[in-house]
Design an enzyme around this catalytic site. Structure first.
Site, PDB file in Angstrom:
ATOM      1  N   TYR A 149     -37.758  63.713  70.247  1.00 11.15           N
ATOM      2  CA  TYR A 149     -38.292  64.183  71.528  1.00 11.15           C
ATOM      3  C   TYR A 149     -37.441  65.277  72.153  1.00 11.15           C
ATOM      4  O   TYR A 149     -37.946  66.120  72.876  1.00 11.15           O
ATOM      5  CB  TYR A 149     -38.385  63.008  72.523  1.00 11.15           C
ATOM      6  CG  TYR A 149     -39.499  62.075  72.191  1.00 11.15           C
ATOM      7  CD1 TYR A 149     -39.414  61.249  71.087  1.00 11.15           C
ATOM      8  CD2 TYR A 149     -40.652  62.048  72.954  1.00 11.15           C
ATOM      9  CE1 TYR A 149     -40.447  60.411  70.757  1.00 11.15           C
ATOM     10  CE2 TYR A 149     -41.693  61.202  72.628  1.00 11.15           C
ATOM     11  CZ  TYR A 149     -41.581  60.392  71.534  1.00 11.15           C
ATOM     12  OH  TYR A 149     -42.607  59.565  71.201  1.00 11.15           O
ATOM     13  N   LYS A 216     -35.826  52.440  60.136  1.00 12.72           N
ATOM     14  CA  LYS A 216     -36.365  52.835  58.831  1.00 12.72           C
ATOM     15  C   LYS A 216     -35.145  53.139  57.956  1.00 12.72           C
ATOM     16  O   LYS A 216     -34.999  54.228  57.391  1.00 12.72           O
ATOM     17  CB  LYS A 216     -37.300  54.046  59.011  1.00 12.72           C
ATOM     18  CG  LYS A 216     -38.100  54.437  57.784  1.00 12.72           C
ATOM     19  CD  LYS A 216     -39.219  53.459  57.441  1.00 12.72           C
ATOM     20  CE  LYS A 216     -39.894  53.884  56.135  1.00 12.72           C
ATOM     21  NZ  LYS A 216     -40.835  52.863  55.629  1.00 12.72           N
ATOM     22  N   ASP A 249     -42.455  49.836  59.553  1.00 16.11           N
ATOM     23  CA  ASP A 249     -43.815  49.639  59.029  1.00 16.11           C
ATOM     24  C   ASP A 249     -44.188  48.155  59.025  1.00 16.11           C
ATOM     25  O   ASP A 249     -45.283  47.774  59.431  1.00 16.11           O
ATOM     26  CB  ASP A 249     -43.985  50.296  57.648  1.00 16.11           C
ATOM     27  CG  ASP A 249     -42.823  50.045  56.703  1.00 16.11           C
ATOM     28  OD1 ASP A 249     -41.794  49.474  57.129  1.00 16.11           O
ATOM     29  OD2 ASP A 249     -42.924  50.414  55.518  1.00 16.11           O
ATOM     30  N   ASP A 273     -42.369  54.392  71.124  1.00 16.83           N
ATOM     31  CA  ASP A 273     -43.557  55.021  71.709  1.00 16.83           C
ATOM     32  C   ASP A 273     -44.807  54.493  71.003  1.00 16.83           C
ATOM     33  O   ASP A 273     -45.774  54.053  71.638  1.00 16.83           O
ATOM     34  CB  ASP A 273     -43.438  56.544  71.540  1.00 16.83           C
ATOM     35  CG  ASP A 273     -44.587  57.296  72.185  1.00 16.83           C
ATOM     36  OD1 ASP A 273     -45.231  56.739  73.087  1.00 16.83           O
ATOM     37  OD2 ASP A 273     -44.831  58.450  71.775  1.00 16.83           O
ATOM     38  N   ASP A 277     -47.584  50.912  72.382  1.00 19.29           N
ATOM     39  CA  ASP A 277     -49.038  51.010  72.626  1.00 19.29           C
ATOM     40  C   ASP A 277     -49.777  49.943  71.818  1.00 19.29           C
ATOM     41  O   ASP A 277     -50.695  49.289  72.318  1.00 19.29           O
ATOM     42  CB  ASP A 277     -49.583  52.395  72.209  1.00 19.29           C
ATOM     43  CG  ASP A 277     -49.351  53.461  73.279  1.00 19.29           C
ATOM     44  OD1 ASP A 277     -48.599  53.196  74.230  1.00 19.29           O
ATOM     45  OD2 ASP A 277     -49.919  54.566  73.139  1.00 19.29           O
TER      46      ASP A 277
HETATM   47  C1  IPM Z   1     -45.044  57.172  76.855  1.00 22.30           C
HETATM   48  C2  IPM Z   1     -45.846  58.413  76.711  1.00 22.30           C
HETATM   49  C3  IPM Z   1     -44.931  59.626  76.662  1.00 22.30           C
HETATM   50  C4  IPM Z   1     -43.944  59.421  75.512  1.00 22.30           C
HETATM   51  C5  IPM Z   1     -45.636  60.975  76.532  1.00 22.30           C
HETATM   52  C6  IPM Z   1     -46.617  61.194  77.666  1.00 22.30           C
HETATM   53  C7  IPM Z   1     -44.673  62.111  76.421  1.00 22.30           C
HETATM   54  O1  IPM Z   1     -46.646  58.340  75.586  1.00 22.30           O
HETATM   55  O2  IPM Z   1     -44.341  57.034  77.875  1.00 22.30           O
HETATM   56  O3  IPM Z   1     -45.068  56.331  75.950  1.00 22.30           O
HETATM   57  O4  IPM Z   1     -44.273  59.737  74.365  1.00 22.30           O
HETATM   58  O5  IPM Z   1     -42.864  58.946  75.762  1.00 22.30           O
HETATM   59 MG    MG Z   2     -46.532  56.500  74.564  1.00 25.85          MG
END
Ligand code: IPM
Ligand code: MG
Length: 385
Positions: A149, A216, A249, A273, A277
């Site tokens: 990042y 990894k 993985d 990240d 999700d």
């Molecule tokens: C999160 C989001 C951010 C990230 C994006 C919006 C840059 O997806 O906070 O998980 O990747 O960190």
């Molecule tokens: Mg995210």
């Protein structure tokens, strides 16, 4: 009553609608701890561009940094991305505002607690029998700096120009699409990993949870490095905290048997990240995800939307505000308003146990009379505080 100042970024998309509920609930709950929250608006995102010509107005950035506690509604929407964002890629707010705040404030630890309750097994997208009676705690603690990042920006000046050209190191805003090769640099520093993993281990010890470290290490140098440092800190300083290592993985496969990830889960920036999700969706919905980003040394903190801004639902009173509301609870806990934090968490559980749902968590077996919008859901939570 003591007064606590908080910088408020209402954000893009459905952000403002969700934040309206989260703000009034946090305000109400903090009063249980005799704290009056004073929100100071610091606009950022495409909405700020529309008003002030900048997705990170300098005044907002300055104020937010000064205040040091930020309630952040999320930035970004694809409409602006595909118009102004094409002409002015440097204005895209994810990097310009969100990543800049993380970096400037040194927000190294990203907590994304995913809690499974047996009584709410019907919310989950995993088989009910995978959730034990005592529930599951997956405390995702993502390493929020360095990695891919920030690598290009952080290391650009350290790499000689001719090598940069050769390996195509660019900032995202410099990419034209006509390059022969483009590379992202991902890196970790020993000192930062040590600081991070100590905080994660300390949290695991306090919560009496094992630590699961994701990497990894079988193929990538920076994760081999990560695993060595995590093992060393665990062995020398936290021998009482059970530690296991999990390849990324196989960790993603374990999202479907969530009890196997019960613990504090330490993971790199990009892995965290992606996996967080998935973890939130497995538990119910990304709309339920709460998230805090913390500098363990200064205490500076941002309470973010891990789950984005739901731009397709904007302006329709449909987005699920519960993730933002629960993020408010994380914020209260951070400022010492523990009663308020618990009150919010209990109220949210009550509302869900009573069968109230927003569209993202509504299924055929739910009661259509209990399908609520953003405001309706906020109202139910506030009634139960
Ligand atoms: C999160 C989001 C951010 C990230 C994006 C919006 C840059 O997806 O906070 O998980 O990747 O960190
Ligand atoms: Mg995210």
């Amino acid at each position: 009553m003591s007064i606590k100042k908080i910088a408020l970024v209402k954000g893009d998309g459905s952000g403002p609608e969700m934040m309206e509920q989260a703000v009034r609930i946090a305000q109400e709950a903090a009063r249980l701890d005799k704290i009056e929250l004073e929100f100071i608006e610091t606009p950022m995102g495409w909405n700020a561009y529309d008003k002030f010509g900048d997705t990170l107005p300098p005044e907002s950035f300055k104020k937010a940094k000064e205040i040091g506690t930020i309630f952040f509604g999320g930035v970004g929407d694809f409409q602006h991305d595909s118009t102004i964002g094409v002409d002015k890629p440097e204005m895209r707010p994810e990097a310009r505002a969100l990543l800049a705040l993380r970096k400037e404030l040194g927000l190294l630890l990203n907590f994304r607690p995913i809690i499974y309750y047996k009584s709410l097994a019907s919310l989950a997208n995993v088989k009910p029998e995978t959730i034990p009676a005592e529930g599951i705690k997956q405390i995702w603690v993502r390493f929020l700096l360095e990695d891919s990042y920030f690598g290009n920006a952080d290391l650009k000046d350290m790499i000689p120009n001719e090598i940069r050209e050769k390996i195509g190191v660019k900032l995202k805003s410099e990419v034209t699409g006509r390059e022969k090769i483009v590379a992202d640099i991902a890196y970790y520093k020993r000192a930062t990993i040590e600081k991070y993993i100590r905080a994660a281990f300390a949290y695991a010890r306090k919560e009496k949870l094992p630590l699961i470290s994701i990497d990894k290490a079988n193929v990538m140098a920076r994760y081999d490095f990560w695993r060595k440092i995590v093992s060393e800190v665990g062995r020398n300083e936290f021998p009482d905290v059970p530690l296991t290592h999990q390849l990324v993985d196989s960790a993603s496969a374990l999202l479907f048997t969530p009890a196997k990830l019960h613990g504090v889960i330490a993971c790199g920036n990009e892995h965290g990240d992606i996996l967080s999700d998935g973890a939130a969706s497995a538990m119910g919905s990304m709309g339920l995800m709460c998230s805090s980003a913390i500098n363990p040394e200064t205490g500076a903190a941002m309470f973010e939307s891990g789950a984005g801004t739901a731009p397709t639902l904007a302006g329709q009173d449909k987005a699920n505000p519960l993730g933002r509301i629960l993020t408010g609870a994380l914020m209260l806990r951070h400022i010492g308003a523990e009663k308020g934090a618990l009150a919010i968490e209990n109220a949210v559980n009550k509302v869900l146990n009573e069968g109230y749902r927003t569209g993202d968590i509504f299924t055929k077996s739910d009661d259509p009379a209990k399908l609520l919008g953003t405001m309706g859901m906020g109202e139910k939570v506030i009634e139960r505080l």
